[in-house]
Each structure stands twice: as structure tokens, then as C-alpha cells.
Design a protein around this motif. Sequence first.
Motif, PDB file in Angstrom:
ATOM      1  N   SER A  28     -79.643 -35.134 -56.158  1.00  0.00           N
ATOM      2  CA  SER A  28     -78.254 -35.370 -56.548  1.00  0.00           C
ATOM      3  C   SER A  28     -77.834 -36.802 -56.215  1.00  0.00           C
ATOM      4  CB  SER A  28     -77.344 -34.363 -55.846  1.00  0.00           C
ATOM      5  OG  SER A  28     -76.012 -34.598 -56.180  1.00  0.00           O
ATOM      6  N   ASP A  29     -78.216 -37.287 -55.026  1.00  0.00           N
ATOM      7  CA  ASP A  29     -77.923 -38.671 -54.644  1.00  0.00           C
ATOM      8  C   ASP A  29     -78.591 -39.654 -55.604  1.00  0.00           C
ATOM      9  OD1 ASP A  29     -76.583 -37.697 -52.404  1.00  0.00           O
ATOM     10  OD2 ASP A  29     -78.206 -38.186 -51.005  1.00  0.00           O
ATOM     11  N   LEU A  30     -79.833 -39.359 -55.964  1.00  0.00           N
ATOM     12  CA  LEU A  30     -80.583 -40.228 -56.865  1.00  0.00           C
ATOM     13  C   LEU A  30     -79.938 -40.246 -58.254  1.00  0.00           C
ATOM     14  CD1 LEU A  30     -83.076 -42.050 -57.044  1.00  0.00           C
ATOM     15  CD2 LEU A  30     -84.381 -40.045 -57.754  1.00  0.00           C
ATOM     16  N   ALA A  31     -79.509 -39.087 -58.732  1.00  0.00           N
ATOM     17  CA  ALA A  31     -78.844 -39.018 -60.032  1.00  0.00           C
ATOM     18  C   ALA A  31     -77.529 -39.792 -60.012  1.00  0.00           C
ATOM     19  CB  ALA A  31     -78.607 -37.567 -60.426  1.00  0.00           C
ATOM     20  N   ASP A  32     -76.784 -39.684 -58.921  1.00  0.00           N
ATOM     21  CA  ASP A  32     -75.528 -40.440 -58.796  1.00  0.00           C
ATOM     22  C   ASP A  32     -75.792 -41.937 -58.823  1.00  0.00           C
ATOM     23  OD1 ASP A  32     -74.100 -38.077 -58.662  1.00  0.00           O
ATOM     24  OD2 ASP A  32     -73.865 -38.128 -56.480  1.00  0.00           O
ATOM     25  N   LEU A  33     -76.850 -42.373 -58.135  1.00  0.00           N
ATOM     26  CA  LEU A  33     -77.233 -43.783 -58.123  1.00  0.00           C
ATOM     27  C   LEU A  33     -77.558 -44.252 -59.547  1.00  0.00           C
ATOM     28  CD1 LEU A  33     -77.920 -46.208 -56.191  1.00  0.00           C
ATOM     29  CD2 LEU A  33     -80.269 -45.368 -56.254  1.00  0.00           C
ATOM     30  N   ALA A  34     -78.265 -43.423 -60.284  1.00  0.00           N
ATOM     31  CA  ALA A  34     -78.619 -43.765 -61.667  1.00  0.00           C
ATOM     32  C   ALA A  34     -77.369 -43.839 -62.539  1.00  0.00           C
ATOM     33  CB  ALA A  34     -79.599 -42.743 -62.224  1.00  0.00           C
ATOM     34  N   ARG A  35     -76.460 -42.903 -62.367  1.00  0.00           N
ATOM     35  CA  ARG A  35     -75.240 -42.898 -63.184  1.00  0.00           C
ATOM     36  C   ARG A  35     -74.385 -44.135 -62.912  1.00  0.00           C
ATOM     37  NH1 ARG A  35     -75.552 -37.153 -61.818  1.00  0.00           N
ATOM     38  NH2 ARG A  35     -76.247 -36.100 -63.723  1.00  0.00           N
ATOM     39  N   GLU A  36     -74.400 -44.613 -61.682  1.00  0.00           N
ATOM     40  CA  GLU A  36     -73.643 -45.825 -61.346  1.00  0.00           C
ATOM     41  C   GLU A  36     -74.193 -47.049 -62.073  1.00  0.00           C
ATOM     42  OE1 GLU A  36     -73.734 -46.226 -57.097  1.00  0.00           O
ATOM     43  OE2 GLU A  36     -72.640 -44.349 -56.803  1.00  0.00           O
ATOM     44  N   ALA A  37     -75.484 -47.015 -62.419  1.00  0.00           N
ATOM     45  CA  ALA A  37     -76.110 -48.150 -63.106  1.00  0.00           C
ATOM     46  C   ALA A  37     -75.700 -48.231 -64.569  1.00  0.00           C
ATOM     47  CB  ALA A  37     -77.634 -48.049 -62.995  1.00  0.00           C
ATOM     48  N   SER A  38     -75.090 -47.167 -65.095  1.00  0.00           N
ATOM     49  CA  SER A  38     -74.696 -47.159 -66.507  1.00  0.00           C
ATOM     50  C   SER A  38     -73.332 -46.503 -66.661  1.00  0.00           C
ATOM     51  CB  SER A  38     -75.729 -46.398 -67.339  1.00  0.00           C
ATOM     52  OG  SER A  38     -75.316 -46.366 -68.675  1.00  0.00           O
ATOM     53  N   PRO A  39     -72.281 -47.300 -66.567  1.00  0.00           N
ATOM     54  CA  PRO A  39     -70.940 -46.728 -66.686  1.00  0.00           C
ATOM     55  C   PRO A  39     -70.650 -46.125 -68.061  1.00  0.00           C
ATOM     56  CG  PRO A  39     -70.850 -49.135 -66.496  1.00  0.00           C
ATOM     57  CD  PRO A  39     -72.277 -48.730 -66.328  1.00  0.00           C
ATOM     58  N   ASP A  40     -71.441 -46.489 -69.076  1.00  0.00           N
ATOM     59  CA  ASP A  40     -71.231 -45.966 -70.425  1.00  0.00           C
ATOM     60  C   ASP A  40     -71.997 -44.669 -70.677  1.00  0.00           C
ATOM     61  OD1 ASP A  40     -69.607 -48.125 -71.017  1.00  0.00           O
ATOM     62  OD2 ASP A  40     -71.300 -49.332 -71.726  1.00  0.00           O
ATOM     63  N   GLU A  41     -72.556 -44.088 -69.632  1.00  0.00           N
ATOM     64  CA  GLU A  41     -73.315 -42.838 -69.709  1.00  0.00           C
ATOM     65  C   GLU A  41     -74.537 -42.940 -70.618  1.00  0.00           C
ATOM     66  OE1 GLU A  41     -70.955 -39.350 -70.344  1.00  0.00           O
ATOM     67  OE2 GLU A  41     -69.634 -39.804 -68.657  1.00  0.00           O
ATOM     68  N   ASP A  42     -75.130 -44.117 -70.672  1.00  0.00           N
ATOM     69  CA  ASP A  42     -76.373 -44.291 -71.414  1.00  0.00           C
ATOM     70  C   ASP A  42     -77.529 -43.720 -70.592  1.00  0.00           C
ATOM     71  OD1 ASP A  42     -75.305 -45.657 -73.651  1.00  0.00           O
ATOM     72  OD2 ASP A  42     -75.209 -47.509 -72.479  1.00  0.00           O
ATOM     73  N   THR A  43     -78.692 -43.714 -71.197  1.00  0.00           N
ATOM     74  CA  THR A  43     -79.894 -43.236 -70.518  1.00  0.00           C
ATOM     75  C   THR A  43     -80.282 -44.194 -69.396  1.00  0.00           C
ATOM     76  OG1 THR A  43     -80.709 -42.176 -72.510  1.00  0.00           O
ATOM     77  CG2 THR A  43     -82.349 -42.730 -70.831  1.00  0.00           C
ATOM     78  N   VAL A  44     -80.566 -43.626 -68.232  1.00  0.00           N
ATOM     79  CA  VAL A  44     -81.067 -44.400 -67.096  1.00  0.00           C
ATOM     80  C   VAL A  44     -82.350 -43.734 -66.628  1.00  0.00           C
ATOM     81  CG1 VAL A  44     -80.617 -45.244 -64.771  1.00  0.00           C
ATOM     82  CG2 VAL A  44     -78.739 -45.084 -66.407  1.00  0.00           C
ATOM     83  N   LEU A  45     -83.372 -44.542 -66.417  1.00  0.00           N
ATOM     84  CA  LEU A  45     -84.629 -44.053 -65.876  1.00  0.00           C
ATOM     85  C   LEU A  45     -84.796 -44.595 -64.466  1.00  0.00           C
ATOM     86  CD1 LEU A  45     -86.987 -44.773 -68.909  1.00  0.00           C
ATOM     87  CD2 LEU A  45     -85.813 -42.626 -68.355  1.00  0.00           C
ATOM     88  N   VAL A  46     -85.149 -43.709 -63.553  1.00  0.00           N
ATOM     89  CA  VAL A  46     -85.534 -44.128 -62.214  1.00  0.00           C
ATOM     90  C   VAL A  46     -87.048 -44.005 -62.180  1.00  0.00           C
ATOM     91  CG1 VAL A  46     -85.317 -43.720 -59.746  1.00  0.00           C
ATOM     92  CG2 VAL A  46     -83.385 -43.192 -61.259  1.00  0.00           C
ATOM     93  N   LEU A  47     -87.706 -45.121 -61.958  1.00  0.00           N
ATOM     94  CA  LEU A  47     -89.166 -45.150 -61.897  1.00  0.00           C
ATOM     95  C   LEU A  47     -89.579 -45.408 -60.460  1.00  0.00           C
ATOM     96  CD1 LEU A  47     -89.787 -47.387 -65.036  1.00  0.00           C
ATOM     97  CD2 LEU A  47     -89.773 -44.889 -64.924  1.00  0.00           C
ATOM     98  N   ILE A  48     -90.397 -44.518 -59.926  1.00  0.00           N
ATOM     99  CA  ILE A  48     -90.859 -44.637 -58.542  1.00  0.00           C
ATOM    100  C   ILE A  48     -92.378 -44.580 -58.553  1.00  0.00           C
ATOM    101  CG2 ILE A  48     -90.814 -43.621 -56.232  1.00  0.00           C
ATOM    102  CD1 ILE A  48     -88.180 -42.235 -57.052  1.00  0.00           C
ATOM    103  N   GLU A  49     -92.972 -45.491 -57.792  1.00  0.00           N
ATOM    104  CA  GLU A  49     -94.430 -45.528 -57.717  1.00  0.00           C
ATOM    105  C   GLU A  49     -94.817 -45.763 -56.262  1.00  0.00           C
ATOM    106  OE1 GLU A  49     -97.310 -47.573 -60.751  1.00  0.00           O
ATOM    107  OE2 GLU A  49     -96.447 -49.077 -59.428  1.00  0.00           O
TER     108      GLU A  49
END
Length: 181
Positions: A28-49
Motif C-alpha cells: 500500500s505504501d509503495l502504491a501510494d508512492l507510485a501514485r504521487e509520481a503521477s498526479p494525472d493518474e497515468d500508469t506508473v511502474l515501480v521497477l525493483i532489481e
Amino acid sequence: MYFAALLARTEDGWEASDTELDDVESLSDLADLAREASPDEDTVLVLIEQEDAWFGVVRVDGEEDPRIYVSDAAAAARSSYGEILLTDELLGRDPGDDGDDLDALDLDGTEDGESEDDEDGGDGADAAAGSDEAVPHGPVGDAEVLDDLGVSEKELRSMSGDAVGEIAEALGALDVLETVR
């Protein structure tokens, strides 16, 4: 060593930003962080390696539930960042199920006399062994998470090494990703 980046799709293409996951404790925290990166509700990808051992993709589309793919669940389970992605739902477990099955339980009659601290933590070895048994080796999650963006399930499953770079290249976002690497 791990690398995490956010790729946000905008009208002008992809925008990348690196991100620290130290304050992220849940999906949930990670999703919130991603949503903050796109205020227009566009697609956001979090890539972790993590050290070419495993990679994960979390896709957030507006307020929809995150879609997750992890290349190797067993390897990710040994990482605090991987554990964020390996939700009970993703692993096919009931919420709160710690993965113990009857074969893993100690049924010699001593469990009633043990304290909760011993059962829950102890030295951590028993808890880790139990969770490893419940986590499959290999990929878990939505392997079609990037299909509509040009990365097929087959391509995603075959990635290794610099998978984050391969994904970014397939999306046409390698240059912006490299700026945050």
C-alpha cells in the motif's frame, strides 16, 4: 544491493525517478508512492532489481489495485524489499497464513509450554525456513502486467541480468532510466 526506479507515463513519454524504499513498509505504501509520481493518474511502474538475483514490477494505474510480477519469489523472499511485493494474495495464501503446514509443525507436545516469543521469533531460523517452504521458486504474479506496453509474458519471463534495463528499453524509456541510475 538493490536498484528501484519509478517510471511514470505522461503525455510526453516516460519520466523516471529513482526512489528509496527505506520508508516503504507495505505494498500500500509503495502504491501510494507510485501514485504521487503521477498526479494525472497515468500508469506508473515501480521497477525493483536486486543484484541480478530477482526483479519485480509493480504497475499502478490510477486508483486501481497494483498489479505485481516477481521474477523469483524465493530469492525475493530473502530481501526486505521483495517481502513488500510478496503479499499473501500474490502467493495464494489466506491473509495472515504464515505458510506453516502440518508437516512443519512441532507436534511433540512441547508447543503448549513454549512462550509466544519462542514461537514467533526465536533466532529467526525456524521462521525463515517455514516461509521459504511456502514461497515458490520461480516467478509469481501477473506476467501479463506489461503486455499492453509492448513486453509480452514470454519476454518478461525470459528476462535475467539487467531486467530493469531490458524493460525500460522495450518501453522506449532506457535513456530516462539511465539518468537516474
